[in-house]
Motif scaffolding. Structure first.
Motif, PDB file in Angstrom:
ATOM      1  N   THR A   1       0.820  -1.207   0.000  1.00 46.06           N
ATOM      2  CA  THR A   1       0.000   0.000   0.000  1.00 46.06           C
ATOM      3  C   THR A   1       0.857   1.261   0.000  1.00 46.06           C
ATOM      4  O   THR A   1       0.324   2.366   0.073  1.00 46.06           O
ATOM      5  CB  THR A   1      -0.922   0.038   1.231  1.00 46.06           C
ATOM      6  N   ALA A   2       2.176   1.106  -0.076  1.00 45.86           N
ATOM      7  CA  ALA A   2       3.066   2.270   0.027  1.00 45.86           C
ATOM      8  C   ALA A   2       2.833   3.241  -1.124  1.00 45.86           C
ATOM      9  O   ALA A   2       2.584   2.850  -2.256  1.00 45.86           O
ATOM     10  CB  ALA A   2       4.522   1.814   0.033  1.00 45.86           C
ATOM     11  N   SER A   3       2.939   4.509  -0.806  1.00 47.84           N
ATOM     12  CA  SER A   3       2.758   5.546  -1.818  1.00 47.84           C
ATOM     13  C   SER A   3       4.062   5.782  -2.580  1.00 47.84           C
ATOM     14  O   SER A   3       5.157   5.543  -2.062  1.00 47.84           O
ATOM     15  CB  SER A   3       2.322   6.848  -1.154  1.00 47.84           C
ATOM     16  N   SER A   4       3.942   6.272  -3.785  1.00 47.31           N
ATOM     17  CA  SER A   4       5.075   6.761  -4.571  1.00 47.31           C
ATOM     18  C   SER A   4       4.499   7.438  -5.801  1.00 47.31           C
ATOM     19  O   SER A   4       3.377   7.133  -6.216  1.00 47.31           O
ATOM     20  CB  SER A   4       6.024   5.627  -4.979  1.00 47.31           C
ATOM     21  N   ILE A   5       5.254   8.330  -6.384  1.00 49.51           N
ATOM     22  CA  ILE A   5       4.762   8.980  -7.601  1.00 49.51           C
ATOM     23  C   ILE A   5       4.817   8.011  -8.773  1.00 49.51           C
ATOM     24  O   ILE A   5       3.895   7.942  -9.588  1.00 49.51           O
ATOM     25  CB  ILE A   5       5.560  10.266  -7.879  1.00 49.51           C
ATOM     26  N   PHE A   6       5.904   7.232  -8.828  1.00 49.58           N
ATOM     27  CA  PHE A   6       6.027   6.185  -9.847  1.00 49.58           C
ATOM     28  C   PHE A   6       6.255   4.846  -9.157  1.00 49.58           C
ATOM     29  O   PHE A   6       7.095   4.745  -8.253  1.00 49.58           O
ATOM     30  CB  PHE A   6       7.197   6.471 -10.795  1.00 49.58           C
ATOM     31  N   TYR A   7       5.536   3.827  -9.588  1.00 49.19           N
ATOM     32  CA  TYR A   7       5.650   2.490  -9.016  1.00 49.19           C
ATOM     33  C   TYR A   7       5.839   1.495 -10.165  1.00 49.19           C
ATOM     34  O   TYR A   7       4.976   1.384 -11.041  1.00 49.19           O
ATOM     35  CB  TYR A   7       4.382   2.167  -8.228  1.00 49.19           C
ATOM     36  N   LEU A   8       6.979   0.800 -10.175  1.00 51.77           N
ATOM     37  CA  LEU A   8       7.288  -0.113 -11.280  1.00 51.77           C
ATOM     38  C   LEU A   8       7.700  -1.480 -10.746  1.00 51.77           C
ATOM     39  O   LEU A   8       8.539  -1.580  -9.838  1.00 51.77           O
ATOM     40  CB  LEU A   8       8.420   0.433 -12.154  1.00 51.77           C
ATOM     41  N   VAL A   9       7.124  -2.521 -11.327  1.00 52.72           N
ATOM     42  CA  VAL A   9       7.502  -3.898 -11.038  1.00 52.72           C
ATOM     43  C   VAL A   9       7.777  -4.593 -12.368  1.00 52.72           C
ATOM     44  O   VAL A   9       6.895  -4.658 -13.235  1.00 52.72           O
ATOM     45  CB  VAL A   9       6.387  -4.642 -10.273  1.00 52.72           C
ATOM     46  N   ASP A  10       9.008  -5.071 -12.548  1.00 50.12           N
ATOM     47  CA  ASP A  10       9.384  -5.766 -13.795  1.00 50.12           C
ATOM     48  C   ASP A  10       9.000  -4.936 -15.025  1.00 50.12           C
ATOM     49  O   ASP A  10       8.421  -5.457 -15.986  1.00 50.12           O
ATOM     50  CB  ASP A  10       8.704  -7.150 -13.875  1.00 50.12           C
ATOM     51  N   SER A  11       9.332  -3.654 -14.988  1.00 46.92           N
ATOM     52  CA  SER A  11       8.915  -2.750 -16.066  1.00 46.92           C
ATOM     53  C   SER A  11      10.051  -1.807 -16.446  1.00 46.92           C
ATOM     54  O   SER A  11      11.022  -1.637 -15.704  1.00 46.92           O
ATOM     55  CB  SER A  11       7.690  -1.943 -15.633  1.00 46.92           C
ATOM     56  N   GLU A  12       9.886  -1.178 -17.628  1.00 44.58           N
ATOM     57  CA  GLU A  12      10.846  -0.190 -18.114  1.00 44.58           C
ATOM     58  C   GLU A  12      10.083   1.052 -18.558  1.00 44.58           C
ATOM     59  O   GLU A  12       9.093   0.946 -19.289  1.00 44.58           O
ATOM     60  CB  GLU A  12      11.638  -0.754 -19.299  1.00 44.58           C
ATOM     61  N   ALA A  13      10.561   2.218 -18.110  1.00 49.39           N
ATOM     62  CA  ALA A  13       9.826   3.444 -18.433  1.00 49.39           C
ATOM     63  C   ALA A  13      10.781   4.599 -18.676  1.00 49.39           C
ATOM     64  O   ALA A  13      11.876   4.657 -18.111  1.00 49.39           O
ATOM     65  CB  ALA A  13       8.860   3.794 -17.309  1.00 49.39           C
ATOM     66  N   GLU A  14      10.338   5.534 -19.527  1.00 47.86           N
ATOM     67  CA  GLU A  14      11.027   6.804 -19.754  1.00 47.86           C
ATOM     68  C   GLU A  14      10.051   7.931 -19.455  1.00 47.86           C
ATOM     69  O   GLU A  14       8.898   7.889 -19.910  1.00 47.86           O
ATOM     70  CB  GLU A  14      11.499   6.926 -21.206  1.00 47.86           C
ATOM     71  N   VAL A  15      10.522   8.926 -18.699  1.00 50.22           N
ATOM     72  CA  VAL A  15       9.709  10.098 -18.400  1.00 50.22           C
ATOM     73  C   VAL A  15      10.418  11.289 -19.026  1.00 50.22           C
ATOM     74  O   VAL A  15      11.543  11.628 -18.650  1.00 50.22           O
ATOM     75  CB  VAL A  15       9.552  10.285 -16.882  1.00 50.22           C
ATOM     76  N   ILE A  16       9.765  11.921 -19.998  1.00 49.03           N
ATOM     77  CA  ILE A  16      10.426  12.900 -20.856  1.00 49.03           C
ATOM     78  C   ILE A  16       9.672  14.236 -20.812  1.00 49.03           C
ATOM     79  O   ILE A  16       8.451  14.277 -20.995  1.00 49.03           O
ATOM     80  CB  ILE A  16      10.497  12.385 -22.311  1.00 49.03           C
ATOM     81  N   LYS A  17      10.411  15.302 -20.551  1.00 49.67           N
ATOM     82  CA  LYS A  17       9.857  16.660 -20.596  1.00 49.67           C
ATOM     83  C   LYS A  17       8.523  16.757 -19.844  1.00 49.67           C
ATOM     84  O   LYS A  17       7.541  17.322 -20.321  1.00 49.67           O
ATOM     85  CB  LYS A  17       9.686  17.121 -22.044  1.00 49.67           C
ATOM     86  N   THR A  18       8.519  16.201 -18.648  1.00 44.05           N
ATOM     87  CA  THR A  18       7.298  16.132 -17.845  1.00 44.05           C
ATOM     88  C   THR A  18       7.465  16.938 -16.560  1.00 44.05           C
ATOM     89  O   THR A  18       8.520  16.915 -15.925  1.00 44.05           O
ATOM     90  CB  THR A  18       6.961  14.664 -17.537  1.00 44.05           C
ATOM     91  N   SER A  19       6.408  17.638 -16.189  1.00 43.55           N
ATOM     92  CA  SER A  19       6.400  18.456 -14.982  1.00 43.55           C
ATOM     93  C   SER A  19       5.807  17.643 -13.827  1.00 43.55           C
ATOM     94  O   SER A  19       4.675  17.156 -13.924  1.00 43.55           O
ATOM     95  CB  SER A  19       5.573  19.717 -15.239  1.00 43.55           C
ATOM     96  N   ILE A  20       6.585  17.499 -12.746  1.00 40.41           N
ATOM     97  CA  ILE A  20       6.149  16.739 -11.566  1.00 40.41           C
ATOM     98  C   ILE A  20       6.213  17.695 -10.381  1.00 40.41           C
ATOM     99  O   ILE A  20       7.284  17.950  -9.824  1.00 40.41           O
ATOM    100  CB  ILE A  20       7.046  15.502 -11.341  1.00 40.41           C
ATOM    101  N   THR A  21       5.076  18.271 -10.022  1.00 38.05           N
ATOM    102  CA  THR A  21       5.085  19.395  -9.081  1.00 38.05           C
ATOM    103  C   THR A  21       3.957  19.305  -8.048  1.00 38.05           C
ATOM    104  O   THR A  21       2.879  18.766  -8.319  1.00 38.05           O
ATOM    105  CB  THR A  21       4.942  20.729  -9.831  1.00 38.05           C
ATOM    106  N   ASN A  22       4.243  19.860  -6.870  1.00 39.14           N
ATOM    107  CA  ASN A  22       3.236  20.069  -5.820  1.00 39.14           C
ATOM    108  C   ASN A  22       2.524  18.788  -5.395  1.00 39.14           C
ATOM    109  O   ASN A  22       1.324  18.784  -5.124  1.00 39.14           O
ATOM    110  CB  ASN A  22       2.213  21.113  -6.281  1.00 39.14           C
ATOM    111  N   ASN A  23       3.281  17.692  -5.346  1.00 40.70           N
ATOM    112  CA  ASN A  23       2.756  16.429  -4.834  1.00 40.70           C
ATOM    113  C   ASN A  23       3.212  16.257  -3.386  1.00 40.70           C
ATOM    114  O   ASN A  23       4.335  16.619  -3.030  1.00 40.70           O
ATOM    115  CB  ASN A  23       3.258  15.267  -5.689  1.00 40.70           C
ATOM    116  N   THR A  24       2.354  15.703  -2.549  1.00 46.08           N
ATOM    117  CA  THR A  24       2.701  15.515  -1.142  1.00 46.08           C
ATOM    118  C   THR A  24       2.337  14.103  -0.693  1.00 46.08           C
ATOM    119  O   THR A  24       1.463  13.458  -1.276  1.00 46.08           O
ATOM    120  CB  THR A  24       1.959  16.527  -0.240  1.00 46.08           C
ATOM    121  N   SER A  25       3.017  13.650   0.343  1.00 42.81           N
ATOM    122  CA  SER A  25       2.693  12.371   0.964  1.00 42.81           C
ATOM    123  C   SER A  25       2.537  12.577   2.467  1.00 42.81           C
ATOM    124  O   SER A  25       3.372  13.225   3.100  1.00 42.81           O
ATOM    125  CB  SER A  25       3.791  11.344   0.690  1.00 42.81           C
ATOM    126  N   ILE A  26       1.471  12.030   3.036  1.00 43.00           N
ATOM    127  CA  ILE A  26       1.246  12.170   4.474  1.00 43.00           C
ATOM    128  C   ILE A  26       2.350  11.452   5.249  1.00 43.00           C
ATOM    129  O   ILE A  26       2.874  11.961   6.232  1.00 43.00           O
ATOM    130  CB  ILE A  26      -0.145  11.625   4.849  1.00 43.00           C
TER     131      ILE A  26
END
Length: 326
Positions: A260-285
């Protein structure tokens, strides 16, 4: 011998001409696929199929409009593997309405006696399946709304060459973030060649997108916000690309347990590219990882990270993340 060579050459020429014509015909058929204009749930599910575009012109309410499509009792099946239990599913060629409960009392006959009232009132999932070369779009940025807080807004299973374009998708009411809750906006299973473009994925649930066994999926110029567990989750998925997107104002409440753990990105046995993306104003309790990886790889290129609160960044992730900026 000369005649034979000429004959072979001529045959090859005609074969290439025939192949060229077929390729051209295929390209033309893709460019001129029919468009179906829909304004409610009934028209939407009836328009589903291969080699077509669906243009949504008015908001669609999946749960509220359910009664309009539950009309054929012969399509109700039991998806339970146990003969003593009944798990209702309304079966169709390109979509299913899946009841998420299992009962030892209900049968198709008992449900049909009151027009499937229990089925309509309990939790359901709309699962679009087995489609190829389908575009679901909106010319006026219409919304697809699930009128229940739990489960996916839409599930896609075994779809190929699929595009979702210019839609706002969310739960209403929102999920409460309870323990073990699973309520993404979109889920994709066993699918290939997916594009989600210019969509607003208003989490109002656990995460924007969840995939499993997916190959070639691109999230393009879209927003992911208002999620309470994760931003994006990918399992056993290859060639994942997040391009020119905005992942913002998510408030995560996961309690730190692995599942149940939080994260902005969660990957299991996967491959990803994050390109020219805005990741802003996210919070975790609770203190949470920015990226949660299990036998996976993720790469950030020219991204903007700003005002993300209470996230851990490992030593391995720190340098590549700090080097990101527009």
């Amino acid at each position: 011998m000369i005649i034979k060579n000429n004959t072979i050459t001529l045959c090859i020429f005609f074969l290439l001409c025939t192949l060229s014509c077929k390729i051209r015909e295929k390209a033309i058929s893709q460019e001129n696929i029919p468009t179906f204009e829909v304004s409610n749930l009934k028209e939407f599910v009836e328009a589903l199929g291969n080699n077509r575009k669906i243009n949504i012109v008015e908001d669609i309410y999946i749960k509220k409009e359910l009664e309009s499509i539950l009309t054929d009792t012969s399509k109700f099946l039991n998806s339970s593997t146990s003969k003593n239990w009944f798990s209702p599913i309304y079966f169709n060629e390109f979509y299913d309405i899946i009841g998420t409960y299992t009962s030892s009392v209900d049968t198709k006959e008992s449900l049909s006696q009151n027009n499937f009232k229990e089925f309509r009132e309990d939790l359901i999932v709309l699962a679009i399946k087995n489609v190829d070369n389908l575009i679901i779009s909106s010319s006026n940025a219409s919304s697809i709304i699930l009128n229940q807080p739990d489960d996916e807004v839409i599930r896609f299973d075994s779809v190929t060459n699929f595009k979702l374009h210019n839609l706002s998708i969310f739960h209403r009411p929102e999920t409460d973030g309870g323990c073990g809750e699973f309520a993404p906006v979109l889920t994709f299973y066993n699918s290939k060649n997916i594009v989600v473009e210019k969509c607003k994925l208003n989490g109002s649930g656990t995460e924007g997108i969840y995939t499993k066994n997916v190959e070639n999926i691109t999230l393009l110029k879209s927003e992911v916000f208002n999620c309470n567990k994760r931003g994006l989750s990918f399992k056993k998925s290859k060639n994942v690309k997040v391009i020119d997107c905005k992942i913002h104002t998510n408030e995560f409440d996961g309690d730190g347990e692995v599942w149940t753990a939080s994260s902005i990105f969660y990957l299991v046995d996967s491959e990803a590219e994050v390109i020219k993306t805005s990741i802003t104003n996210n919070t975790s309790i609770h203190k949470a990882p920015f990226v949660n990886l299990y036998t996976s790889r993720i790469e950030f290129k020219n991204c903007k990270l700003l005002n993300n609160t209470n996230f851990n960044i490992s030593n391995v992730q720190e340098k590549p993340l700090k080097n990101n900026s527009f």
